[in-house]
Write a protein that holds these residues in place. Structure first.
Motif, PDB file in Angstrom:
ATOM      1  N   CYS A   1       0.849  -1.194   0.000  1.00 18.28           N
ATOM      2  CA  CYS A   1       0.000   0.000   0.000  1.00 18.28           C
ATOM      3  C   CYS A   1       0.882   1.240   0.000  1.00 18.28           C
ATOM      4  CB  CYS A   1      -0.885   0.029   1.235  1.00 18.28           C
ATOM      5  SG  CYS A   1      -1.956  -1.411   1.377  1.00 18.28           S
TER       6      CYS A   1
ATOM      7  N   GLY B   1       3.532   8.433  -3.388  1.00 23.80           N
ATOM      8  CA  GLY B   1       3.766   7.128  -3.998  1.00 23.80           C
ATOM      9  C   GLY B   1       5.098   6.555  -3.530  1.00 23.80           C
TER      10      GLY B   1
ATOM     11  N   VAL C   1      -1.344  -2.208  -9.618  1.00 28.86           N
ATOM     12  CA  VAL C   1      -2.769  -2.468  -9.827  1.00 28.86           C
ATOM     13  C   VAL C   1      -3.575  -1.249  -9.386  1.00 28.86           C
ATOM     14  CG1 VAL C   1      -4.736  -3.935  -9.190  1.00 28.86           C
ATOM     15  CG2 VAL C   1      -2.442  -4.936  -9.370  1.00 28.86           C
ATOM     16  N   SER C   2      -4.443  -0.772 -10.280  1.00 26.48           N
ATOM     17  CA  SER C   2      -5.300   0.367  -9.956  1.00 26.48           C
ATOM     18  C   SER C   2      -6.736  -0.108  -9.741  1.00 26.48           C
ATOM     19  CB  SER C   2      -5.274   1.369 -11.119  1.00 26.48           C
ATOM     20  OG  SER C   2      -6.327   2.306 -10.983  1.00 26.48           O
TER      21      SER C   2
ATOM     22  N   VAL D   1      -7.868   9.258  -7.504  1.00 23.97           N
ATOM     23  CA  VAL D   1      -6.719   9.141  -6.604  1.00 23.97           C
ATOM     24  C   VAL D   1      -7.172   9.065  -5.152  1.00 23.97           C
ATOM     25  CG1 VAL D   1      -4.546  10.189  -5.878  1.00 23.97           C
ATOM     26  CG2 VAL D   1      -5.271  10.394  -8.257  1.00 23.97           C
TER      27      VAL D   1
END
Ligand code: SAH
Length: 239
Positions: free
Chosen positions: A114, A119, A133-134, A139
């Protein structure tokens, strides 16, 4: 009994888990040992005296970036089996699909990283071969809620979690289709009756109606899915 499906989550906020995954369908399955989650604190792998996990972005710009060395150490000390896919929740990732969820649920589990702040350092993504993976084109403030969405989608497909075996095969996305509309009692709601066909007892007609509804919905709401569904069938006509 085979080993339960296992999620090893690396996070700065391990106390967020199992959170909502401890309730209802996923929660019952967790309590009965059909799956397991281990949330590990990334900060435990920090080495300096301030236990810092982030630093300012190289090249400037706002916010902070998760350090490659700290995250790599967290990944290396998490005793996730080598066969586990290593995922990084990330808005830059490939959008999660029901077919990827199905693959993940069929496997032994996943290691899920996570992100937070701006980022993570690119070098750890490459060096530890993380699959980004999105969960959608928006956001979040951290990867935890994204990880929970992914885990929830996987857990409900595990054998023994959902009541009826077929309830996973007819729902949205199973054949690049959205699900048909559902109805239940009462027979009339604010003057709107249940479509007559559904109470006719004619199973073939019900199935045909549902298919037509699912197709119409998919066509109007998700032309992208509709095109994908048509794709492989068009090979003899137009190109
Ligand atoms: N600056 C980054 C966003 C960081 S958001 C960018 O513009 O791409 C902070 C963290 O939240 C990310 O590292 C990721 O782990 C998580 N996150 C945010 N949105 C997400 C999404 N749509 N899918 C999956 N994870 C997401």
């Amino acid at each position: 009994m085979t080993a339960p499906w296992r999620a090893t989550v690396l996070t700065l906020f391990p106390e967020m888990f199992p959170g909502p995954l401890g309730i209802s369908l996923a929660g019952k399955a967790l309590a009965s040992g059909l799956w397991a989650v281990e949330a590990r604190d990334i900060r435990a792998s920090a080495t300096d005296k301030h236990r810092s996990v982030d630093d300012t972005p190289a090249g400037g710009g706002p916010g902070m970036v998760l350090r490659a060395d700290v995250l790599a150490a967290a990944i290396d000390t998490a005793d996730a089996p080598r066969a586990f896919p290593r995922l990084l929740m990330s808005p830059r990732g490939r959008p999660l699909t029901q077919s990827r969820v199905r693959e993940l649920a069929t496997g032994p589990g996943a290691l899920i990283v996570c992100g937070r702040f701006e980022g993570v350092d690119q070098r750890v993504i490459e060096a530890r071969q993380l699959e980004e993976v999105s969960i959608g084109d928006y956001v979040l403030s951290g990867g935890e809620i994204a990880a929970m969405a992914l885990i929830d989608a996987c857990v409900r497909l595990l054998p023994g979690v959902m009541g009826k075996a077929e309830s996973g095969s007819e729902e949205s996305f199973s054949e690049s289709l959205l699900e048909y509309p559902q109805y239940t009692r009462p027979q009339a709601f604010e003057g709107r009756p249940i479509p007559e066909i559904l109470t006719s007892g004619d199973h073939a007609k019900v199935a045909a109606w549902r298919k037509a509804e699912a197709e119409a919905l998919t066509r109007s709401r998700r032309p992208d899915l509709w095109t994908k569904r048509q794709g492989p069938r068009k090979n003899t006509t137009d190109g």
